[in-house]
Write a protein that holds these residues in place. Structure first.
Motif, PDB file in Angstrom:
ATOM      1  N   THR A  26       0.972  -1.169  -0.145  1.00 31.38           N
ATOM      2  CA  THR A  26      -0.027   0.105   0.202  1.00 31.38           C
ATOM      3  C   THR A  26       0.808   1.417  -0.230  1.00 31.38           C
ATOM      4  O   THR A  26       2.084   1.118   0.293  1.00 31.38           O
ATOM      5  CB  THR A  26      -0.867   0.050   1.189  1.00 31.38           C
ATOM      6  OG1 THR A  26       0.060   0.118   2.413  1.00 31.38           O
ATOM      7  CG2 THR A  26      -1.635  -1.262   1.448  1.00 31.38           C
ATOM      8  N   ARG A  27       0.257   2.339  -0.391  1.00 27.48           N
ATOM      9  CA  ARG A  27       0.943   3.569  -0.206  1.00 27.48           C
ATOM     10  C   ARG A  27       1.510   3.797   1.336  1.00 27.48           C
ATOM     11  O   ARG A  27       2.714   4.196   1.331  1.00 27.48           O
ATOM     12  CB  ARG A  27       0.134   4.627  -0.497  1.00 27.48           C
ATOM     13  CG  ARG A  27       0.372   6.040  -0.165  1.00 27.48           C
ATOM     14  CD  ARG A  27      -0.648   7.223  -0.658  1.00 27.48           C
ATOM     15  NE  ARG A  27      -0.273   8.445  -0.073  1.00 27.48           N
ATOM     16  CZ  ARG A  27      -1.007   9.019   1.188  1.00 27.48           C
ATOM     17  NH1 ARG A  27      -1.692   8.339   1.721  1.00 27.48           N
ATOM     18  NH2 ARG A  27      -0.456  10.206   1.490  1.00 27.48           N
ATOM     19  N   GLU A  28       0.655   3.547   2.320  1.00 28.17           N
ATOM     20  CA  GLU A  28       1.105   3.598   3.529  1.00 28.17           C
ATOM     21  C   GLU A  28       2.529   2.738   3.785  1.00 28.17           C
ATOM     22  O   GLU A  28       3.409   3.136   4.442  1.00 28.17           O
ATOM     23  CB  GLU A  28       0.122   3.064   4.555  1.00 28.17           C
ATOM     24  CG  GLU A  28      -1.159   4.088   4.662  1.00 28.17           C
ATOM     25  CD  GLU A  28      -1.827   4.147   3.557  1.00 28.17           C
ATOM     26  OE1 GLU A  28      -2.040   3.139   2.636  1.00 28.17           O
ATOM     27  OE2 GLU A  28      -2.336   5.277   2.953  1.00 28.17           O
ATOM     28  N   ASP A  29       2.424   1.406   3.314  1.00 25.15           N
ATOM     29  CA  ASP A  29       3.683   0.608   3.570  1.00 25.15           C
ATOM     30  C   ASP A  29       4.969   1.528   2.867  1.00 25.15           C
ATOM     31  O   ASP A  29       5.984   1.292   3.378  1.00 25.15           O
ATOM     32  CB  ASP A  29       3.446  -0.644   2.384  1.00 25.15           C
ATOM     33  CG  ASP A  29       2.492  -1.578   3.284  1.00 25.15           C
ATOM     34  OD1 ASP A  29       2.242  -1.594   4.206  1.00 25.15           O
ATOM     35  OD2 ASP A  29       2.045  -2.445   2.462  1.00 25.15           O
ATOM     36  N   LEU A  30       4.743   1.883   1.686  1.00 27.37           N
ATOM     37  CA  LEU A  30       5.989   2.487   1.044  1.00 27.37           C
ATOM     38  C   LEU A  30       6.387   3.674   1.740  1.00 27.37           C
ATOM     39  O   LEU A  30       7.731   3.875   2.056  1.00 27.37           O
ATOM     40  CB  LEU A  30       5.503   3.189  -0.314  1.00 27.37           C
ATOM     41  CG  LEU A  30       5.048   1.950  -1.293  1.00 27.37           C
ATOM     42  CD1 LEU A  30       4.778   2.625  -2.636  1.00 27.37           C
ATOM     43  CD2 LEU A  30       6.338   1.189  -1.947  1.00 27.37           C
ATOM     44  N   LEU A  31       5.270   4.529   2.359  1.00 29.80           N
ATOM     45  CA  LEU A  31       5.951   5.776   3.300  1.00 29.80           C
ATOM     46  C   LEU A  31       6.349   5.349   4.433  1.00 29.80           C
ATOM     47  O   LEU A  31       7.428   6.222   4.939  1.00 29.80           O
ATOM     48  CB  LEU A  31       4.732   6.774   3.479  1.00 29.80           C
ATOM     49  CG  LEU A  31       4.071   7.306   1.914  1.00 29.80           C
ATOM     50  CD1 LEU A  31       2.864   7.910   2.574  1.00 29.80           C
ATOM     51  CD2 LEU A  31       5.128   8.333   1.514  1.00 29.80           C
ATOM     52  N   ALA A  32       6.139   4.001   4.936  1.00 29.20           N
ATOM     53  CA  ALA A  32       6.749   3.675   6.247  1.00 29.20           C
ATOM     54  C   ALA A  32       8.113   3.432   6.008  1.00 29.20           C
ATOM     55  O   ALA A  32       8.994   3.311   7.003  1.00 29.20           O
ATOM     56  CB  ALA A  32       5.949   2.584   6.867  1.00 29.20           C
ATOM     57  N   SER A  33       8.427   2.712   4.725  1.00 34.11           N
ATOM     58  CA  SER A  33       9.602   1.983   4.642  1.00 34.11           C
ATOM     59  C   SER A  33      10.804   2.855   3.693  1.00 34.11           C
ATOM     60  O   SER A  33      12.117   2.504   3.804  1.00 34.11           O
ATOM     61  CB  SER A  33       9.404   0.820   3.473  1.00 34.11           C
ATOM     62  OG  SER A  33       8.480  -0.117   3.963  1.00 34.11           O
ATOM     63  N   TYR A  34      10.387   3.869   3.282  1.00 35.77           N
ATOM     64  CA  TYR A  34      11.012   4.716   2.405  1.00 35.77           C
ATOM     65  C   TYR A  34      11.148   5.977   2.864  1.00 35.77           C
ATOM     66  O   TYR A  34      10.050   6.565   3.451  1.00 35.77           O
ATOM     67  CB  TYR A  34      10.843   4.654   0.911  1.00 35.77           C
ATOM     68  CG  TYR A  34      10.989   3.459   0.333  1.00 35.77           C
ATOM     69  CD1 TYR A  34      12.365   2.949  -0.176  1.00 35.77           C
ATOM     70  CD2 TYR A  34      10.028   2.542   0.414  1.00 35.77           C
ATOM     71  CE1 TYR A  34      12.446   1.715  -0.752  1.00 35.77           C
ATOM     72  CE2 TYR A  34      10.128   1.130  -0.201  1.00 35.77           C
ATOM     73  CZ  TYR A  34      11.378   0.847  -0.961  1.00 35.77           C
ATOM     74  OH  TYR A  34      11.557  -0.486  -1.177  1.00 35.77           O
ATOM     75  N   ASP A  35      12.210   6.999   2.563  1.00 34.36           N
ATOM     76  CA  ASP A  35      12.101   8.375   3.226  1.00 34.36           C
ATOM     77  C   ASP A  35      11.383   9.065   2.020  1.00 34.36           C
ATOM     78  O   ASP A  35      10.616  10.256   2.413  1.00 34.36           O
ATOM     79  CB  ASP A  35      13.692   8.943   2.918  1.00 34.36           C
ATOM     80  CG  ASP A  35      14.411   8.441   3.666  1.00 34.36           C
ATOM     81  OD1 ASP A  35      14.260   8.354   4.942  1.00 34.36           O
ATOM     82  OD2 ASP A  35      15.421   7.877   3.372  1.00 34.36           O
ATOM     83  N   ALA A  36      11.216   8.631   0.698  1.00 32.16           N
ATOM     84  CA  ALA A  36      10.432   9.376  -0.236  1.00 32.16           C
ATOM     85  C   ALA A  36      10.053   8.409  -1.341  1.00 32.16           C
ATOM     86  O   ALA A  36      10.750   7.334  -1.385  1.00 32.16           O
ATOM     87  CB  ALA A  36      11.283  10.611  -1.109  1.00 32.16           C
ATOM     88  N   VAL A  37       8.864   8.631  -1.812  1.00 33.60           N
ATOM     89  CA  VAL A  37       8.244   7.690  -2.986  1.00 33.60           C
ATOM     90  C   VAL A  37       8.020   8.500  -4.207  1.00 33.60           C
ATOM     91  O   VAL A  37       7.439   9.769  -4.059  1.00 33.60           O
ATOM     92  CB  VAL A  37       7.146   7.113  -2.381  1.00 33.60           C
ATOM     93  CG1 VAL A  37       6.442   6.214  -3.526  1.00 33.60           C
ATOM     94  CG2 VAL A  37       7.188   6.503  -1.143  1.00 33.60           C
TER      95      VAL A  37
END
Ligand code: NAP
Length: 464
Positions: free
Chosen positions: A90-101
């Protein structure tokens, strides 16, 4: 030094130019920024539109993949194929795993025309036809039978030129290309003899580029037909706006020269005919069981350049219609989207949230950012702009500031969900399999694996 972790969603030109810009601009920053980029794609194959949008008979444009390969091979870039935003993460997973998307998923849907008959059997989006001849794994290779003798292509942009050329070209000339074998066989058996390309405005308002247009007139075994009355029509353009457009724009002058040249050309009585029409606005796709014609209304420009119908109707007898009226982006789950422009609202690549403020750590690049315009290279400067915003925010301590470790890594998260991403090394097995297939078939350097199953079995072989 903390390493900036960035996810780029989409491995087409916009995504890979973004990864390249991240590597280059972070190295050139003062002080330099250490960066790692994960390029994530829902498909198991990289290169997006370069692989699944560029026509097989355009090898020089396809060779952009050789340049983009160097980005994927950079030690600070990792390819994660077969990972679908919205299904696997999910978008939330990405935001939790990376500094920027950075979202760079392009534009993969056709624009609708909103005329009767648009969904009749035999009426297709040109985007589907392009995906088919490019072997996109979303397309069934049986989708197109090409049993129509006459085909209408609606629209006069470069995609219309591509699809008209593939329909009219002697298919034997495609043997050395990477066109999938089932597509080549269907083209070999094609009954298509007449291709009508239809523009709703005049030749001076057409979107195609001159080089691409000229190629249509160079096809062997194809008579090209234009009506001189539709080229320089005073009735259709009483204010002379076309002449002004030609004075102002070299591309328009080039296009007019090519089209006038065609009008002067004697017909050779060739096997296939390509007729290019102007000032005709489609009003209905006719047929009951399947397409039997395309009804068009003659148009003109008023003094201010606004297109108006004259009420004069004509039905072109065709059994297939390809609607080539532009691409549009699809919304990404959870990511802001403006349905009016079919883009992600942004300011210089910074994704804008519902309150009008930039969303921390979220950026957009390519067609999803600015709409489906320009050539592939346009995405290079576009991506560089988004990356400048990202790094400026980082330097200012704003959105995109590296947070320290302790975050869930995406790899762990995917593993916990049973999702095994396809790596760059896995993808290289597809490249080798495609070269082997070309050898077996006695064709060029490479023949594309066209089905999802074939791709999966090569890049994710069952454990022995
Ligand atoms: P495009 O250049 O925007 O052309 C769309 C065409 O559809 C225009 O002629 C437009 O006419 C027409 N159209 C739109 N709505 C219509 C309607 N309701 N009824 C009839 N006609 C309608 O889009 P594209 O051909 O899909 O190309 C997309 C982008 O990819 C472009 O930037 C193109 O240059 C690029 N591309 C490049 C290459 C290459 O370099 N070889 C190949 C393929 C694509 P109006 O102008 O009147 O709206």
């Amino acid at each position: 030094m903390t390493t900036l972790q960035v996810a780029v969603i989409g491995s087409g030109p916009a995504g890979l130019y973004t990864a390249e810009a991240l590597i280059k601009q972070s190295a050139a920053a003062d002080p330099p920024v250490s960066v790692r980029v994960d390029v994530i794609d829902r498909l198991v194959t990289p290169y997006g539109l370069v692989r699944y949008g560029v026509a097989p008979d355009h090898p020089s444009i396809k060779s952009i993949a050789e340049y983009l390969r160097t980005v994927l091979e950079h030690p600070d870039v990792r390819f994660l194929g077969g990972v679908h935003l919205g299904e696997d993460v999910t978008r939330e997973d990405l935001l939790a795993s990376y500094d920027a998307v950075v979202y760079a998923t392009g534009a993969m849907r056709d624009r609708r025309m909103g005329i009767p008959g648009e969904d009749l059997p035999g009426s297709y989006a040109a985007t589907d036809f392009v995906n088919w001849y490019c072997g996109h794994p979303d397309m069934d290779m049986d989708t197109f039978a090409l049993d129509a003798e006459s085909v209408a292509v609606i629209g006069v942009g470069n995609v219309a030129v591509d699809v008209a050329r593939i329909l009219a070209r002697d298919p034997a000339e495609l043997r050395p290309t990477d066109v999938p074998q089932p597509v080549l066989e269907t083209l070999m058996a094609s009954k298509v003899r007449d291709v009508h390309v239809i523009g709703r405005r005049g030749p001076a308002q057409a979107k195609f580029t001159t080089k691409e247009l000229r190629e249509l007139g160079e096809l062997s075994g194809v008579d090209i037909i234009v009506d001189p009355a539709e080229i320089d029509s005073v009735e259709a353009d009483p204010a002379g706006l076309s002449g002004l457009a030609a004075e102002a724009d070299r591309r328009v002058r080039g296009n007019l020269t090519v089209i006038r040249g065609w009008a002067d050309r004697p017909l050779a009585g060739d096997v296939r005919r390509l007729t290019v029409r102007f000032w005709l606005r489609p009003s209905a796709i006719e047929g009951t069981e399947r397409v039997s014609g395309l009804t068009v209304e003659r148009t003109r420009l008023d003094e201010t350049g606004v297109l108006t119908g004259t009420g004069e109707l004509e039905t072109v007898p065709v059994q297939m219609v390809l609607r080539s009226v532009g691409y549009q982006s699809v919304p990404l789950p959870g990511v802001p989207f403006d349905p009016g422009t079919a883009t992600v609202p942004n300011s210089e690549g910074r994704v804008i949230g519902p309150d009008g403020a930039p969303l921390p750590g979220e950026y957009v690049a390519g067609w999803l950012k600015r709409g489906p315009t320009g050539v592939i290279g346009t995405n290079k400067s576009d991506a560089a702009g988004s990356v400048r915003s990202l790094l400026a925010d980082l330097a200012a301590g704003g959105p995109g500031e590296p947070r320290d470790t302790g975050r869930p890594g995406l790899a762990d998260l995917l593993a916990a969900r049973g999702v095994a991403p396809v790596s760059y090394a896995d993808w290289l097995r597809v490249e080798r399999a495609e070269a082997e297939l070309a050898g077996q078939l006695g064709r060029g350097a490479r023949v594309k694996l066209a089905s999802r199953e074939a791709l999966e079995s090569v890049c994710r072989p069952p454990a022995s």
